[in-house]
Design a protein around this motif. Structure first.
Motif, PDB file in Angstrom:
ATOM      1  N   PRO A  84       8.355  -4.681  16.455  1.00 53.47           N
ATOM      2  CA  PRO A  84       6.939  -4.360  16.608  1.00 53.47           C
ATOM      3  C   PRO A  84       6.434  -3.156  15.827  1.00 53.47           C
ATOM      4  O   PRO A  84       5.236  -3.003  15.650  1.00 53.47           O
ATOM      5  N   VAL A  85       7.307  -2.285  15.382  1.00 48.10           N
ATOM      6  CA  VAL A  85       6.863  -1.068  14.722  1.00 48.10           C
ATOM      7  C   VAL A  85       7.578  -0.927  13.390  1.00 48.10           C
ATOM      8  O   VAL A  85       8.780  -1.159  13.290  1.00 48.10           O
ATOM      9  N   GLY A  86       6.821  -0.538  12.357  1.00 47.58           N
ATOM     10  CA  GLY A  86       7.402  -0.381  11.036  1.00 47.58           C
ATOM     11  C   GLY A  86       8.187   0.893  10.890  1.00 47.58           C
ATOM     12  O   GLY A  86       8.113   1.788  11.746  1.00 47.58           O
ATOM     13  N   PRO A  87       8.947   1.025   9.809  1.00 44.01           N
ATOM     14  CA  PRO A  87       9.764   2.217   9.575  1.00 44.01           C
ATOM     15  C   PRO A  87       8.942   3.499   9.545  1.00 44.01           C
ATOM     16  O   PRO A  87       9.424   4.564   9.904  1.00 44.01           O
ATOM     17  N   GLY A  88       7.677   3.389   9.146  1.00 46.01           N
ATOM     18  CA  GLY A  88       6.824   4.575   9.108  1.00 46.01           C
ATOM     19  C   GLY A  88       6.206   4.912  10.438  1.00 46.01           C
ATOM     20  O   GLY A  88       5.457   5.878  10.558  1.00 46.01           O
ATOM     21  N   SER A  97       0.829  -1.197   0.000  1.00 42.75           N
ATOM     22  CA  SER A  97       0.000   0.000   0.000  1.00 42.75           C
ATOM     23  C   SER A  97       0.864   1.248   0.000  1.00 42.75           C
ATOM     24  O   SER A  97       1.987   1.252   0.506  1.00 42.75           O
ATOM     25  N   SER A  98       0.292   2.314  -0.545  1.00 43.42           N
ATOM     26  CA  SER A  98       0.965   3.610  -0.492  1.00 43.42           C
ATOM     27  C   SER A  98       0.492   4.440   0.698  1.00 43.42           C
ATOM     28  O   SER A  98       0.943   5.564   0.876  1.00 43.42           O
ATOM     29  N   ILE A  99      -0.425   3.902   1.503  1.00 49.56           N
ATOM     30  CA  ILE A  99      -0.868   4.566   2.731  1.00 49.56           C
ATOM     31  C   ILE A  99      -0.767   3.561   3.880  1.00 49.56           C
ATOM     32  O   ILE A  99      -0.836   2.350   3.658  1.00 49.56           O
ATOM     33  N   PRO A 100      -0.598   4.032   5.130  1.00 51.01           N
ATOM     34  CA  PRO A 100      -0.436   3.097   6.256  1.00 51.01           C
ATOM     35  C   PRO A 100      -1.702   2.281   6.520  1.00 51.01           C
ATOM     36  O   PRO A 100      -2.815   2.793   6.421  1.00 51.01           O
ATOM     37  N   PHE A 101      -1.512   1.017   6.862  1.00 55.54           N
ATOM     38  CA  PHE A 101      -2.596   0.117   7.245  1.00 55.54           C
ATOM     39  C   PHE A 101      -2.431  -0.252   8.721  1.00 55.54           C
ATOM     40  O   PHE A 101      -1.453  -0.883   9.106  1.00 55.54           O
ATOM     41  N   ALA A 102      -3.404   0.107   9.542  1.00 61.29           N
ATOM     42  CA  ALA A 102      -3.300  -0.159  10.977  1.00 61.29           C
ATOM     43  C   ALA A 102      -3.442  -1.629  11.322  1.00 61.29           C
ATOM     44  O   ALA A 102      -3.077  -2.047  12.416  1.00 61.29           O
ATOM     45  N   ASN A 103      -3.985  -2.435  10.410  1.00 63.76           N
ATOM     46  CA  ASN A 103      -4.149  -3.862  10.693  1.00 63.76           C
ATOM     47  C   ASN A 103      -2.851  -4.651  10.583  1.00 63.76           C
ATOM     48  O   ASN A 103      -2.825  -5.830  10.934  1.00 63.76           O
ATOM     49  N   VAL A 104      -1.804  -4.056  10.068  1.00 65.65           N
ATOM     50  CA  VAL A 104      -0.538  -4.774   9.939  1.00 65.65           C
ATOM     51  C   VAL A 104       0.180  -4.774  11.285  1.00 65.65           C
ATOM     52  O   VAL A 104       0.543  -3.722  11.813  1.00 65.65           O
ATOM     53  N   ASP A 105       0.363  -5.954  11.845  1.00 67.59           N
ATOM     54  CA  ASP A 105       1.114  -6.122  13.092  1.00 67.59           C
ATOM     55  C   ASP A 105       2.551  -6.485  12.716  1.00 67.59           C
ATOM     56  O   ASP A 105       2.878  -7.644  12.487  1.00 67.59           O
ATOM     57  N   HIS A 106       3.403  -5.478  12.643  1.00 70.00           N
ATOM     58  CA  HIS A 106       4.790  -5.692  12.207  1.00 70.00           C
ATOM     59  C   HIS A 106       5.520  -6.717  13.072  1.00 70.00           C
ATOM     60  O   HIS A 106       6.406  -7.438  12.596  1.00 70.00           O
ATOM     61  N   GLY A 107       5.157  -6.790  14.342  1.00 66.38           N
ATOM     62  CA  GLY A 107       5.844  -7.678  15.269  1.00 66.38           C
ATOM     63  C   GLY A 107       5.588  -9.152  15.047  1.00 66.38           C
ATOM     64  O   GLY A 107       6.189  -9.987  15.731  1.00 66.38           O
ATOM     65  N   LEU A 108       4.737  -9.509  14.111  1.00 64.32           N
ATOM     66  CA  LEU A 108       4.490 -10.916  13.813  1.00 64.32           C
ATOM     67  C   LEU A 108       5.505 -11.499  12.827  1.00 64.32           C
ATOM     68  O   LEU A 108       5.682 -12.712  12.765  1.00 64.32           O
ATOM     69  N   TYR A 109       6.186 -10.648  12.048  1.00 65.63           N
ATOM     70  CA  TYR A 109       6.952 -11.121  10.889  1.00 65.63           C
ATOM     71  C   TYR A 109       8.417 -11.349  11.219  1.00 65.63           C
ATOM     72  O   TYR A 109       9.072 -10.517  11.832  1.00 65.63           O
ATOM     73  N   ASP A 110       8.921 -12.508  10.770  1.00 66.33           N
ATOM     74  CA  ASP A 110      10.333 -12.855  10.959  1.00 66.33           C
ATOM     75  C   ASP A 110      11.195 -12.371   9.798  1.00 66.33           C
ATOM     76  O   ASP A 110      12.338 -11.960  10.009  1.00 66.33           O
ATOM     77  N   THR A 111      10.654 -12.433   8.594  1.00 66.61           N
ATOM     78  CA  THR A 111      11.414 -12.106   7.380  1.00 66.61           C
ATOM     79  C   THR A 111      10.491 -11.408   6.396  1.00 66.61           C
ATOM     80  O   THR A 111       9.306 -11.728   6.326  1.00 66.61           O
ATOM     81  N   ILE A 112      11.060 -10.453   5.645  1.00 70.38           N
ATOM     82  CA  ILE A 112      10.298  -9.758   4.611  1.00 70.38           C
ATOM     83  C   ILE A 112      11.019  -9.929   3.269  1.00 70.38           C
ATOM     84  O   ILE A 112      12.243  -9.782   3.186  1.00 70.38           O
ATOM     85  N   HIS A 113      10.237 -10.239   2.233  1.00 65.27           N
ATOM     86  CA  HIS A 113      10.734 -10.249   0.854  1.00 65.27           C
ATOM     87  C   HIS A 113      10.020  -9.148   0.083  1.00 65.27           C
ATOM     88  O   HIS A 113       8.792  -9.024   0.164  1.00 65.27           O
ATOM     89  N   TRP A 114      10.780  -8.353  -0.660  1.00 68.96           N
ATOM     90  CA  TRP A 114      10.204  -7.375  -1.581  1.00 68.96           C
ATOM     91  C   TRP A 114      10.458  -7.882  -3.000  1.00 68.96           C
ATOM     92  O   TRP A 114      11.604  -8.208  -3.348  1.00 68.96           O
ATOM     93  N   LEU A 115       9.411  -7.940  -3.825  1.00 70.68           N
ATOM     94  CA  LEU A 115       9.565  -8.430  -5.198  1.00 70.68           C
ATOM     95  C   LEU A 115       8.928  -7.472  -6.181  1.00 70.68           C
ATOM     96  O   LEU A 115       7.835  -6.941  -5.945  1.00 70.68           O
ATOM     97  N   ALA A 116       9.610  -7.259  -7.294  1.00 73.42           N
ATOM     98  CA  ALA A 116       9.100  -6.417  -8.371  1.00 73.42           C
ATOM     99  C   ALA A 116       8.194  -7.241  -9.286  1.00 73.42           C
ATOM    100  O   ALA A 116       8.150  -8.471  -9.227  1.00 73.42           O
ATOM    101  N   PHE A 117       7.516  -6.529 -10.163  1.00 69.18           N
ATOM    102  CA  PHE A 117       6.581  -7.164 -11.089  1.00 69.18           C
ATOM    103  C   PHE A 117       7.261  -8.262 -11.903  1.00 69.18           C
ATOM    104  O   PHE A 117       6.700  -9.357 -12.076  1.00 69.18           O
ATOM    105  N   GLU A 118       8.459  -8.009 -12.426  1.00 71.28           N
ATOM    106  CA  GLU A 118       9.095  -8.996 -13.302  1.00 71.28           C
ATOM    107  C   GLU A 118       9.394 -10.298 -12.569  1.00 71.28           C
ATOM    108  O   GLU A 118       9.270 -11.385 -13.134  1.00 71.28           O
ATOM    109  N   ALA A 119       9.754 -10.201 -11.274  1.00 68.57           N
ATOM    110  CA  ALA A 119      10.009 -11.405 -10.491  1.00 68.57           C
ATOM    111  C   ALA A 119       8.707 -12.143 -10.193  1.00 68.57           C
ATOM    112  O   ALA A 119       8.634 -13.380 -10.301  1.00 68.57           O
TER     113      ALA A 119
END
Length: 352
Positions: free
Chosen positions: A329-333, A216-238
């Motif tokens: 527990p808290v995202g960069p934003g 999303s381009s706006i913050p989502f309050a339902n995202v609990d950052h503290g649940l995630y162990d690893t994050i992958h960012w992928l572009a359209f081509e991947a």
């Protein structure tokens, strides 16, 4: 026996693609959360049969909410993104949902902001409407407990890794919360597109597209950052390469976010072969026939793709980056999570 088709759609398939590699395949994942949310709101008296339920959607949730309203005798009003296609518009009309669709825009943030502004205007005109707030009310977590129970029954929870798009936070978040009640060592791997603010990639532009539904381009309050162990960012081509390979090699016809989750899941499995890796396929591939599958000859080999390991969002690079998040527990934003469930905060005047 089911009393409504939406109830059948809310049960995903568990498909073992290989030893320790499982696809959790939905026809339309958000039907799970919409059905449970509407049922909970009715049971708790927040809404009554015949009330109008309102929300903004880029497509999948609009269909899910329309089905839930059809099931429980509610009215449905959707403020739709410009990405809502003809097939979905037709289904919504026949189901009795009212769709207001935004004008086309190349700016996702502008599209989302315009939708929120329209929701607020409607609530000012109709304070009796109930805003479902799929991105901000964790009543949408409730439906995934049943899915988590099925994973537990069929796969167990020992040495389990769950991989899926983050999006509003409710799906992977709800599954992880329920599974960790008995398996606190469950690893949760979230998938994000570049350009999403949720885990700090807003500064990295994907020249093709921000993958609708997982970022999303706006913050989502339902995202609990503290649940995630690893994050992958992928572009359209991947993600395109993943979707095409998943259909070609495994015969699973699923959407673009699933292609991204599949790539991330392959990577995680190869690095921990003693674990069972389950990845979420959120929807079928029908919406992506022209934009993804018709371009199958362009797809690079998934074996030639690998993520760049990064220490922070400032190091992100296309087409694929990976970071150990370690349940911070808290995202960069600075966005957080208040843990409320269905408290009726979605009427006029609530924060977006």
């Amino acid at each position: 026996m089911d009393r409504h088709p939406a109830e059948a759609m809310a049960r995903p398939d568990l498909i073992r693609l290989d030893d320790g590699f499982v696809c959790l395949r939905f026809e339309s994942m958000k039907v799970v959360s919409a059905l449970a949310a509407v049922r909970h709101l009715l049971d708790t008296g927040v809404v009554r049969p015949g009330d109008t339920l309102l929300d903004s959607s880029s497509g999948i949730y609009a269909h899910a909410l329309a089905l839930a309203c059809h099931r429980y005798g509610m009215r449905c009003h959707i403020i739709g993104s410009s990405t809502v296609d003809h097939a979905l518009r037709t289904q919504l009309a026949v189901l009795g949902a009212h769709l207001e669709q935004m004008e086309p825009s190349d700016d996702l943030k502008l599209d989302q902001n315009r939708r929120v502004a329209r929701v607020r205007a409607l609530l000012a005109e109709h304070p009796e409407y109930h805003w479902m707030r799929q991105y901000h009310d964790d009543v949408h977590y409730l439906g995934y407990r049943t899915v988590a129970d099925r994973i537990r029954r069929e796969l167990g929870t020992e040495r389990l890794t769950l991989v899926g798009g983050i999006g509003s936070g409710a799906s992977t978040g709800g599954l992880a919360r329920a599974l960790r009640e008995r398996a606190p060592d469950l690893r949760l791997v979230g998938v994000q597109p570049f350009g999403s603010v949720t885990f700090g990639s807003a500064h990295v532009r994907d020249p093709e597209i921000i993958i609708a539904g997982i970022g999303s381009s706006i913050p989502f309050a339902n995202v609990d950052h503290g649940l995630y162990d690893t994050i992958h960012w992928l572009a359209f081509e991947a993600a395109l390469a993943g979707s095409v390979d998943l259909l070609r090699s495994r015969a699973v016809f699923a959407g673009l976010s699933t292609g991204a989750a599949y790539l991330a899941a392959r990577w995680e499995r190869d690095r921990a072969p003693d674990r069972t890796v389950v990845f979420v396929a959120a929807d079928t591939g029908h919406r992506y026939v022209d934009s993804v599958f018709a371009r199958h000859e362009e797809a690079v080999r998934v074996a030639d793709l690998a993520p760049r390991e990064v220490a922070g969002p400032q190091e992100l690079v296309l087409p694929w980056s990976r970071m150990r998040w370690n349940r911070r527990p808290v995202g960069p934003g600075g966005s957080g999570f208040d843990g409320r469930v269905g408290e009726g905060a979605s009427r006029a005047g609530a924060a977006p």
